[in-house]
Design a protein around this motif. Structure first.
Motif, PDB file in Angstrom:
ATOM      1  N   THR A 132       8.885   9.144  -2.970  1.00 34.64           N
ATOM      2  CA  THR A 132       9.588   9.846  -1.895  1.00 34.64           C
ATOM      3  C   THR A 132      10.886  10.513  -2.324  1.00 34.64           C
ATOM      4  N   LEU A 154       1.422   9.986   1.590  1.00 35.02           N
ATOM      5  CA  LEU A 154       1.206   8.917   2.565  1.00 35.02           C
ATOM      6  C   LEU A 154       0.403   7.782   1.950  1.00 35.02           C
ATOM      7  N   TYR A 207       2.528   6.018  -0.930  1.00 33.06           N
ATOM      8  CA  TYR A 207       3.639   5.259  -0.359  1.00 33.06           C
ATOM      9  C   TYR A 207       3.131   4.000   0.357  1.00 33.06           C
ATOM     10  N   SER A 208       2.091   4.162   1.184  1.00 32.32           N
ATOM     11  CA  SER A 208       1.534   3.018   1.919  1.00 32.32           C
ATOM     12  C   SER A 208       0.962   1.982   0.959  1.00 32.32           C
ATOM     13  N   HIS A 246      11.368  13.788   9.369  1.00 34.51           N
ATOM     14  CA  HIS A 246      11.467  12.690   8.405  1.00 34.51           C
ATOM     15  C   HIS A 246      11.645  13.308   7.035  1.00 34.51           C
ATOM     16  N   ASP A 292       5.090   9.901   6.725  1.00 31.04           N
ATOM     17  CA  ASP A 292       4.856   8.531   7.156  1.00 31.04           C
ATOM     18  C   ASP A 292       3.808   8.528   8.262  1.00 31.04           C
ATOM     19  N   TYR A 304       8.890  -0.571  11.727  1.00 31.09           N
ATOM     20  CA  TYR A 304       7.464  -0.510  12.030  1.00 31.09           C
ATOM     21  C   TYR A 304       7.001  -1.425  13.160  1.00 31.09           C
ATOM     22  N   LYS A 318      14.328   7.741  10.145  1.00 34.65           N
ATOM     23  CA  LYS A 318      14.467   8.242   8.777  1.00 34.65           C
ATOM     24  C   LYS A 318      15.715   7.686   8.099  1.00 34.65           C
ATOM     25  N   ALA A 350      14.735   4.207   7.205  1.00 35.80           N
ATOM     26  CA  ALA A 350      13.806   4.257   6.074  1.00 35.80           C
ATOM     27  C   ALA A 350      14.545   4.414   4.756  1.00 35.80           C
ATOM     28  N   THR A 390      13.748   2.440   1.190  1.00 34.86           N
ATOM     29  CA  THR A 390      13.202   3.325   0.160  1.00 34.86           C
ATOM     30  C   THR A 390      14.224   3.688  -0.912  1.00 34.86           C
TER      31      THR A 390
END
Length: 313
Positions: A77, A101, A104-105, A176, A180, A259, A269, A272, A276
Motif C-alpha cells: 500500500t 485488495l 493486502y487481505s 481511501h 479495501d 473492521y 483511512k 488504517a 499499515t
C-alpha cells in the motif's frame, strides 16, 4: 435476450489525502521516512537472526519470518500512497485494484495467523521448557512458518473473488489510499449482500479465529506464570513474550476498530494508517530495543565492522 455487461468502470480514483492540500509534501516526507525505517529495520532483523548463532532459536526464527511479512505488507500500500501524494491523477486500474485488495487481505490474514503461531511458541516455551527444544524442531518450525501463508492467501482469495463478481457502473472514486473491501463494496451498483456476508465470515474466521487462539495461549501463559513463586522468575517468563504481546495488541487494536464497526467512516483511512504504517514502523524497535540478545547481536556487528575498518598499527 441480449446480455448486458454492467461493469463499465475501467479504473478507480483513490482520493488518498487530497484534503491535506499543501501539507501533502510534509505528509509524503513523514510516510517515506517511516516506510524506509520499517524496511531497513526489518531487513536488519532478518540478517541478524540469519547470521548470529545466539539467535538460532524458534522464537527468533519466527521473528525473522514476521519481519519479512511486515516488509511485504507495507510494500503493498505505501509505495502507491507515496506516488499518489505527488501526482494529480490518483488512479489505479481495476485489475491493479483487485490485485492490491487480494495481496493486502492475504498478507493481513497471514499476519493474524503468524501472530497466533508465535503465541503458541511462547506458550510451549513457558509451560513445558524442558521438552520445548525436542518439540520445536527445525522441521516443525518451518511447517508452522509456512502454514500461515497458505491460510492467509486462501482467506484473501475468497472475498476478492466475490468482490470481482460485483458490477461497478460508477462512481469510481474511493475515499481511501488503497483498495479495501468496504470502500469497494460501497461503489458497487449490484446487490453486495453475498459479498458482505462472505467478507464477514472470512473476517471472523481469518481474523477473529487467530485472535481467540492468541487469547487462549496467553491465558495459559498467565496461569503458568502465576504458579512461579519468585518475582524474578515471573519477570523473566513475561519478558520473553512482552514484545509479541505489544505488537499483537497494537495490530489487533486498530484492525478491530476499523473492521468490526457496522458502518464505514470518513476517518477509516486515517485509522488504517496506524496498522499499515505506524505499527509496522514501530515493530522493529519493539523487538530490537526490548530484546537484549538482538541489541547485543547488533552491537557486536557494529563493533566488528568498525574494528575491521580501523587501520591496524
Amino acid at each position: 435476450m441480449e446480455e448486458v455487461n454492467k461493469t463499465s468502470v475501467k479504473e478507480f480514483i483513490l482520493l488518498s489525502f487530497s484534503n491535506l492540500n499543501e501539507a501533502q509534501i510534509l505528509f509524503f516526507i513523514i510516510i517515506l521516512f517511516m516506510y524506509l525505517v520499517c524496511v531497513f529495520g526489518n531487513l536488519v532483523t532478518i540478517i541478524l537472526v540469519g547470521t548470529t548463532s545466539s539467535l538460532q532459536s524458534p522464537m527468533y526464527f519466527f521473528i525473522s519470518v514476521f519481519s519479512a511479512l511486515e516488509m511485504l505488507f507495507v510494500s503493498v500500500t505505501i509505495p502507491n500512497l507515496l506516488v499518489n501524494l505527488n501526482v494529480a491523477k490518483k488512479s489505479i486500474s481495476v485489475t491493479g485494484c483487485f490485485l492490491q485488495l487480494f495481496t493486502y487481505s492475504s498478507l493481513g490474514a497471514t499476519e493474524c495467523c503468524l501472530l497466533a503461531v508465535m503465541a503458541f511458541d511462547r506458550d510451549l516455551a513457558i509451560n513445558i521448557p524442558l521438552r520445548y527444544k525436542s518439540i520445536m524442531t527445525c522441521e516443525l518450525c518451518v511447517e508452522l512458518a509456512i502454514i500461515p501463508w497458505f491460510f492467509g492467501f486462501g482467506m484473501g482469495l475468497i472475498p476478492t473473488m466475490f468482490m470481482a463478481t460485483l458490477d461497478y457502473c460508477g462512481p469510481n472514486v474511493i475515499n481511501h489510499f488503497f483498495c479495501d473491501l468496504a470502500p469497494l463494496q460501497n461503489l458497487s451498483c449490484s446487490n453486495p449482500f453475498s459479498s458482505q456476508l462472505t467478507t464477514s465470515i472470512i473476517a471472523a474466521f481469518g481474523g477473529v479465529g487467530p485472535f481467540i487462539f492468541i487469547m487462549a495461549f496467553y491465558c495459559h501463559i498467565v496461569y503458568a506464570v502465576s504458579k512461579i513463586r519468585s518475582v524474578e522468575g515471573k519477570t523473566k517468563a513475561f519478558s520473553t513474550c512482552s514484545s509479541h504481546l505489544i505488537v499483537t495488541s497494537l495490530f489487533y487494536g486498530t484492525v478491530i476498530i476499523v473492521y468490526i464497526r457496522p458502518q464505514t467512516s470518513h476517518y477509516d483511512k486515517y485509522l488504517a494508517l496506524i496498522y499499515t504504517v505506524v505499527v509496522p514502523f514501530l515493530n522493529p524497535f519493539i523487538y530490537a530495543l526490548r530484546n537484549k540478545e538482538i541489541k547485543l547481536a547488533l552491537v557486536n556487528v557494529i563493533y566488528h565492522q568498525s574494528f575491521h575498518q580501523w587501520p591496524q598499527i
